[in-house]
Design a protein around this motif. Sequence first.
Motif, PDB file in Angstrom:
ATOM      1  N   ARG A   1      33.311  22.365  60.080  1.00 27.55           N
ATOM      2  CA  ARG A   1      33.788  23.040  58.867  1.00 27.55           C
ATOM      3  C   ARG A   1      33.812  22.087  57.679  1.00 27.55           C
ATOM      4  N   ALA A   2      34.114  20.823  57.935  1.00 29.41           N
ATOM      5  CA  ALA A   2      34.143  19.829  56.859  1.00 29.41           C
ATOM      6  C   ALA A   2      32.756  19.644  56.262  1.00 29.41           C
ATOM      7  N   GLU A   3      31.722  19.746  57.102  1.00 23.91           N
ATOM      8  CA  GLU A   3      30.348  19.628  56.600  1.00 23.91           C
ATOM      9  C   GLU A   3      30.033  20.712  55.576  1.00 23.91           C
ATOM     10  N   ALA A   4      30.701  21.834  55.695  1.00 21.08           N
ATOM     11  CA  ALA A   4      30.504  22.935  54.752  1.00 21.08           C
ATOM     12  C   ALA A   4      31.283  22.701  53.454  1.00 21.08           C
ATOM     13  N   GLY A   5      32.076  21.623  53.412  1.00 20.97           N
ATOM     14  CA  GLY A   5      32.793  21.273  52.191  1.00 20.97           C
ATOM     15  C   GLY A   5      34.069  22.052  51.965  1.00 20.97           C
ATOM     16  N   THR A   6      34.614  22.668  53.010  1.00 22.11           N
ATOM     17  CA  THR A   6      35.813  23.481  52.825  1.00 22.11           C
ATOM     18  C   THR A   6      37.111  22.717  53.065  1.00 22.11           C
TER      19      THR A   6
ATOM     20  N   ARG B   1      35.188  19.146  62.195  1.00 18.71           N
ATOM     21  CA  ARG B   1      34.079  18.359  61.614  1.00 18.71           C
ATOM     22  C   ARG B   1      32.979  19.283  61.103  1.00 18.71           C
TER      23      ARG B   1
ATOM     24  N   PRO C   1      37.997  16.179  50.886  1.00 18.67           N
ATOM     25  CA  PRO C   1      36.969  15.151  51.112  1.00 18.67           C
ATOM     26  C   PRO C   1      37.507  13.832  51.655  1.00 18.67           C
ATOM     27  N   ASP C   2      38.791  13.562  51.483  1.00 22.52           N
ATOM     28  CA  ASP C   2      39.358  12.304  51.971  1.00 22.52           C
ATOM     29  C   ASP C   2      39.908  12.437  53.392  1.00 22.52           C
ATOM     30  N   THR C   3      39.437  13.441  54.133  1.00 17.22           N
ATOM     31  CA  THR C   3      39.892  13.661  55.499  1.00 17.22           C
ATOM     32  C   THR C   3      39.005  12.897  56.475  1.00 17.22           C
TER      33      THR C   3
ATOM     34  N   GLN D   1      47.181  19.547  50.320  1.00 13.14           N
ATOM     35  CA  GLN D   1      46.440  19.502  49.055  1.00 13.14           C
ATOM     36  C   GLN D   1      47.238  20.158  47.935  1.00 13.14           C
TER      37      GLN D   1
ATOM     38  N   GLU E   1      43.684  23.579  59.414  1.00 10.53           N
ATOM     39  CA  GLU E   1      43.175  23.847  58.062  1.00 10.53           C
ATOM     40  C   GLU E   1      44.323  24.232  57.128  1.00 10.53           C
TER      41      GLU E   1
END
Length: 168
Positions: free
Chosen positions: A33-38, A31, A41-43, A160, A153
């Motif tokens: 790491r997701a905030e950093a946009g890496t 979560r 986005p549909d996760t 992707q 990741e």
Amino acid sequence: MRTCTRIAVIGVGNEFRRDDGVGWAVVEQLRKRAEAGTLPPDTVFATCDGDPGRLIALWEGAALAVVVDAAHAHPGAPGRIHRLELDAGRIEGPRSTSSHGLGLGEAVELARVLDLLPEHLVVYAVEGADGSFGTGLSPAVAASVDPLVTAVEDELARHQAELEGGWS
């Protein structure tokens, strides 16, 4: 044929049973790491106690579901990580029965029968050392968190790339 692109990452366990909280710890790191946009986005990131109905609801309709859970092996090697792909197959059921012994295996089999499995299901199981009441992971299991985060990741990146036609 489904066309969903949603990704579900699910940490299974109980954060108040020491090593059983490893899935929750991995999801928390992801979560951040997701905030950093890496991450894609549909996760969707979720934690779950392992109840089959809740697990199925979390991964239903997902193109990819990644589940991280603690495992018990005898003899075990605390911190050892196992990766399982469960798309079309079955996983072996429990060797004993219990009124509250339902878990991931039963959720997968029930979802398979009901046609509610995600298109691709990957499970990371981490051998635990301490399932007693309390918080905090044992040193061996805590050391597995960063490699697990990286492995998840990598799963998301492969997914992707497949969507974009880059990998087969």
